[in-house]
Scaffold this active site. Structure first.
Site, PDB file in Angstrom:
ATOM      1  N   GLU A 295     -40.310 -66.269  45.597  1.00 57.55           N
ATOM      2  CA  GLU A 295     -41.273 -66.006  47.221  1.00 57.55           C
ATOM      3  C   GLU A 295     -42.137 -67.293  47.489  1.00 57.55           C
ATOM      4  O   GLU A 295     -42.332 -67.605  48.693  1.00 57.55           O
ATOM      5  CB  GLU A 295     -42.318 -65.088  46.784  1.00 57.55           C
ATOM      6  CG  GLU A 295     -41.670 -63.489  46.707  1.00 57.55           C
ATOM      7  CD  GLU A 295     -41.159 -63.142  45.323  1.00 57.55           C
ATOM      8  OE1 GLU A 295     -40.921 -62.059  45.130  1.00 57.55           O
ATOM      9  OE2 GLU A 295     -40.991 -63.939  44.605  1.00 57.55           O
TER      10      GLU A 295
ATOM     11  N   ALA B 200     -36.658 -58.288  48.778  1.00 53.24           N
ATOM     12  CA  ALA B 200     -36.974 -57.791  49.907  1.00 53.24           C
ATOM     13  C   ALA B 200     -36.350 -58.151  51.203  1.00 53.24           C
ATOM     14  O   ALA B 200     -35.706 -59.133  51.193  1.00 53.24           O
ATOM     15  CB  ALA B 200     -38.514 -57.687  50.085  1.00 53.24           C
TER      16      ALA B 200
ATOM     17  N   GLU C 154     -38.191 -57.546  40.638  1.00 52.57           N
ATOM     18  CA  GLU C 154     -39.425 -56.644  40.432  1.00 52.57           C
ATOM     19  C   GLU C 154     -38.789 -55.064  40.179  1.00 52.57           C
ATOM     20  O   GLU C 154     -39.348 -54.383  39.291  1.00 52.57           O
ATOM     21  CB  GLU C 154     -40.177 -56.852  41.571  1.00 52.57           C
ATOM     22  CG  GLU C 154     -41.067 -57.931  41.842  1.00 52.57           C
ATOM     23  CD  GLU C 154     -41.915 -58.459  42.975  1.00 52.57           C
ATOM     24  OE1 GLU C 154     -42.851 -58.860  42.871  1.00 52.57           O
ATOM     25  OE2 GLU C 154     -41.181 -58.046  44.152  1.00 52.57           O
TER      26      GLU C 154
ATOM     27  N   GLY D 239     -37.888 -59.169  45.108  1.00 49.92           N
ATOM     28  CA  GLY D 239     -38.100 -57.624  44.938  1.00 49.92           C
ATOM     29  C   GLY D 239     -37.188 -57.193  44.001  1.00 49.92           C
ATOM     30  O   GLY D 239     -37.095 -56.004  43.618  1.00 49.92           O
TER      31      GLY D 239
END
Length: 313
Positions: free
Chosen positions: A187, A121, A167, A164
């Site tokens: 993370e 992300a 994911e 991300g």
């Protein structure tokens, strides 16, 4: 049997009506009225494009619609290793919706660059946000719409698929990994946890122990270990990743679109339902295929020892 009104799309789609009635008959009692549209698989194919249209120009994507029923989407933020910003994800969801609503597209290949599928992300974008802001705006909530796409998505992953990016790959249906692919949920190193399915999808795929190690230490999986643990379908030479993804998508695209969607839906439901519930769900959708011309054509072609001519009906 007591039949109640079902507030879903069945009144507009006879295939879904067969599904609903099949489920009710199998249960032997009633059609449950509380189910909404999202609870049922959409077997009917829309013949229209989404409002943004086929010719949309994207800032962070490169898209290609091929003649063989396959569409290709490339994430394109080369200066940020394809970091998943809000605008990029907004474009991605919109592009995938367009392809989902395009009757000429049967499968999608999602990829990035050779260096990075997506490095994570966009940390710069979220760094200064506070709890009230992320709660009110439901930050990352829209990402889940990738997994709501009805048609199969094949991820061609090269390089970094971290946070991300990992994911997003797991939201796809099949992952083909290049030899240089690296997966991880780092993370914890940023003082937070995965927020788009990393603790949930990863655990279901690789098991609790390895998922716990990855989420608690930020450790990574190389492509071959990811294959060994079932995270990816297979590993190919890096320069062949996208071509292999397209080959898989082309193979899928040979078949009946309503049946492709039903098969994808059933496999996904196996991750949500108990075994007995899943078996009932599968049986109801299996029965519903007997309302399709393509089911008759497929079995007739098998009997006649010829290639079937599917018409998506």
């Amino acid at each position: 049997m007591e039949a109640l009104f079902v507030p879903c799309r069945c009144s507009r789609c006879w295939v879904e009506l067969v599904y609903c009635l099949g489920t009710a008959l199998q249960g032997g009692s009633r059609i449950v009225a509380a189910r909404g549209p999202s609870a049922l698989p959409s077997l009917a194919m829309s013949s229209r494009f989404a409002s943004s249209g086929e010719g949309q120009i994207w800032e962070f994507l490169r898209t290609e619609k091929r003649e063989n029923g396959v569409a290709v989407v490339r994430l394109h933020r080369p200066d940020a290793l394809n970091a998943l910003s809000g605008p990029l994800m907004g474009e991605l969801v919109s592009a995938l919706r367009n392809m989902d609503n395009d009757p000429e597209v049967k499968a999608v290949v999602l990829t990035g660059s050779e260096r990075a599928f997506a490095a994570g992300a966009d940390i710069k974008e979220m760094k200064d946000k506070n709890y009230a802001e992320v709660y009110k705006t439901a930050m990352l909530e829209a990402w889940s719409e990738v997994s709501d796409i009805r048609k199969p998505i094949v991820a061609g992953v090269n390089g970094f698929a971290l946070g991300g990016g990992c994911e997003l790959a797991m939201m796809c249906d099949i992952i083909i990994a290049g030899e240089n692919a690296v997966f991880g949920q780092p993370e914890i190193q940023l003082g937070t946890i995965p927020g788009a399915g990393g603790t949930q999808r990863l655990t279901r795929v690789v098991g609790k122990s390895l998922a716990m190690e990855m989420c608690l230490t930020g450790s990574r999986l190389d492509a071959h270990l990811a294959e060994k643990r079932g995270l990816v379908s297979r590993v190919v030479p890096t320069e062949q990743t996208v071509d292999e993804g397209i080959k898989v998508a082309e193979k899928i695209a040979q078949f009946s679109t309503p049946v492709i969607i039903a098969a994808k839906d059933c496999v996904n439901q196996s991750q949500e339902l108990s075994l007995q519930q899943g078996l009932k769900y599968e049986k109801a959708l299996f029965w519903s295929t007997f309302a399709l011309s393509d089911r008759l054509e497929g079995m007739t072609a098998f009997k006649d020892k010829r290639k079937p001519n599917f018409t998506d009906e």
